[in-house]
Design a protein around this motif. Sequence first.
Motif, PDB file in Angstrom:
ATOM      1  N   GLU A   1       0.848  -1.184   0.000  1.00 45.81           N
ATOM      2  CA  GLU A   1       0.000   0.000   0.000  1.00 45.81           C
ATOM      3  C   GLU A   1       0.884   1.234   0.000  1.00 45.81           C
ATOM      4  O   GLU A   1       1.832   1.334   0.759  1.00 45.81           O
ATOM      5  CB  GLU A   1      -0.906   0.022   1.224  1.00 45.81           C
ATOM      6  CG  GLU A   1      -1.884   1.164   1.202  1.00 45.81           C
ATOM      7  CD  GLU A   1      -2.903   1.068   2.324  1.00 45.81           C
ATOM      8  OE1 GLU A   1      -3.755   1.964   2.395  1.00 45.81           O
ATOM      9  OE2 GLU A   1      -2.844   0.113   3.103  1.00 45.81           O
ATOM     10  N   ALA A   2       0.595   2.142  -0.875  1.00 50.84           N
ATOM     11  CA  ALA A   2       1.311   3.417  -0.950  1.00 50.84           C
ATOM     12  C   ALA A   2       0.254   4.501  -1.135  1.00 50.84           C
ATOM     13  O   ALA A   2      -0.323   4.626  -2.206  1.00 50.84           O
ATOM     14  CB  ALA A   2       2.301   3.421  -2.102  1.00 50.84           C
ATOM     15  N   VAL A   3      -0.008   5.245  -0.098  1.00 48.36           N
ATOM     16  CA  VAL A   3      -1.081   6.223  -0.132  1.00 48.36           C
ATOM     17  C   VAL A   3      -0.802   7.313  -1.165  1.00 48.36           C
ATOM     18  O   VAL A   3      -1.644   7.648  -1.982  1.00 48.36           O
ATOM     19  CB  VAL A   3      -1.306   6.834   1.268  1.00 48.36           C
ATOM     20  CG1 VAL A   3      -2.386   7.909   1.224  1.00 48.36           C
ATOM     21  CG2 VAL A   3      -1.675   5.746   2.253  1.00 48.36           C
ATOM     22  N   VAL A   4       0.428   7.868  -1.142  1.00 50.18           N
ATOM     23  CA  VAL A   4       0.805   8.920  -2.084  1.00 50.18           C
ATOM     24  C   VAL A   4       2.108   8.525  -2.768  1.00 50.18           C
ATOM     25  O   VAL A   4       3.107   8.243  -2.113  1.00 50.18           O
ATOM     26  CB  VAL A   4       0.995  10.277  -1.373  1.00 50.18           C
ATOM     27  CG1 VAL A   4       1.441  11.340  -2.361  1.00 50.18           C
ATOM     28  CG2 VAL A   4      -0.295  10.705  -0.684  1.00 50.18           C
ATOM     29  N   ILE A   5       2.071   8.497  -4.087  1.00 50.43           N
ATOM     30  CA  ILE A   5       3.264   8.221  -4.896  1.00 50.43           C
ATOM     31  C   ILE A   5       3.626   9.485  -5.658  1.00 50.43           C
ATOM     32  O   ILE A   5       2.785  10.060  -6.352  1.00 50.43           O
ATOM     33  CB  ILE A   5       3.023   7.076  -5.901  1.00 50.43           C
ATOM     34  CG1 ILE A   5       2.858   5.742  -5.196  1.00 50.43           C
ATOM     35  CG2 ILE A   5       4.138   7.005  -6.935  1.00 50.43           C
ATOM     36  CD1 ILE A   5       4.130   5.129  -4.678  1.00 50.43           C
ATOM     37  N   GLU A   6       4.866   9.929  -5.500  1.00 58.16           N
ATOM     38  CA  GLU A   6       5.378  11.047  -6.292  1.00 58.16           C
ATOM     39  C   GLU A   6       6.033  10.475  -7.540  1.00 58.16           C
ATOM     40  O   GLU A   6       6.755   9.480  -7.471  1.00 58.16           O
ATOM     41  CB  GLU A   6       6.395  11.850  -5.479  1.00 58.16           C
ATOM     42  CG  GLU A   6       5.791  12.536  -4.282  1.00 58.16           C
ATOM     43  CD  GLU A   6       6.805  13.346  -3.477  1.00 58.16           C
ATOM     44  OE1 GLU A   6       7.831  13.767  -4.051  1.00 58.16           O
ATOM     45  OE2 GLU A   6       6.559  13.560  -2.282  1.00 58.16           O
ATOM     46  N   LEU A   7       5.799  11.110  -8.669  1.00 56.14           N
ATOM     47  CA  LEU A   7       6.342  10.680  -9.955  1.00 56.14           C
ATOM     48  C   LEU A   7       7.208  11.785 -10.532  1.00 56.14           C
ATOM     49  O   LEU A   7       6.857  12.960 -10.460  1.00 56.14           O
ATOM     50  CB  LEU A   7       5.208  10.374 -10.933  1.00 56.14           C
ATOM     51  CG  LEU A   7       4.237   9.273 -10.535  1.00 56.14           C
ATOM     52  CD1 LEU A   7       2.998   9.323 -11.423  1.00 56.14           C
ATOM     53  CD2 LEU A   7       4.913   7.926 -10.622  1.00 56.14           C
ATOM     54  N   ASP A   8       8.323  11.384 -11.123  1.00 60.43           N
ATOM     55  CA  ASP A   8       9.178  12.362 -11.793  1.00 60.43           C
ATOM     56  C   ASP A   8      10.107  11.625 -12.735  1.00 60.43           C
ATOM     57  O   ASP A   8      10.325  10.417 -12.614  1.00 60.43           O
ATOM     58  CB  ASP A   8       9.992  13.164 -10.779  1.00 60.43           C
ATOM     59  CG  ASP A   8      10.566  14.448 -11.380  1.00 60.43           C
ATOM     60  OD1 ASP A   8      10.014  14.943 -12.380  1.00 60.43           O
ATOM     61  OD2 ASP A   8      11.570  14.953 -10.851  1.00 60.43           O
ATOM     62  N   GLU A   9      10.646  12.360 -13.675  1.00 55.69           N
ATOM     63  CA  GLU A   9      11.627  11.816 -14.597  1.00 55.69           C
ATOM     64  C   GLU A   9      12.904  12.642 -14.484  1.00 55.69           C
ATOM     65  O   GLU A   9      12.854  13.838 -14.242  1.00 55.69           O
ATOM     66  CB  GLU A   9      11.092  11.805 -16.031  1.00 55.69           C
ATOM     67  CG  GLU A   9      10.951  13.133 -16.722  1.00 55.69           C
ATOM     68  CD  GLU A   9       9.798  14.004 -16.250  1.00 55.69           C
ATOM     69  OE1 GLU A   9       9.792  15.194 -16.606  1.00 55.69           O
ATOM     70  OE2 GLU A   9       8.909  13.526 -15.529  1.00 55.69           O
TER      71      GLU A   9
END
Length: 141
Positions: free
Chosen positions: A31-39
Amino acid sequence: MADLLGTTAQSVLRWVCRYVDRFCTKPLPGEAVVIELDEMWHFLQRRDNKVWIWKAYDRMTGRLVDWECGARDERTFRRLFERLGRWKVCLFCSDNYVFYPLVLTVGGHYQGKGETVSLERNNGQQRHSKPLQNNKRRTSF
């Protein structure tokens, strides 16, 4: 690097991606409530030869849960996003890059630089870390 090995930059990229998949273990889905995405990008020998690393960062645990190497395109991001489907993510946070709203659903995606601070810090640490001495191998981002 490719010239040194007598091959193409694409072959080196494939080798690097296989190495990362083999030796840089990713956590099991949970479970991961908030995932930050970036490149982020790195040069492969010269400035016009970049490799992109798309990263997914669990804000609660402070760890990378997955990453994908490739181009800065929708196809590469979709490969990462499909694997993230195994996680129980409530919200994805990203910057304003064009491909995020094409893939992520409205209501499950927050777009704004202020919500990717932790991952941007991780990018900076990765980009500016010194190589390990004494032949120690780096095994994670």
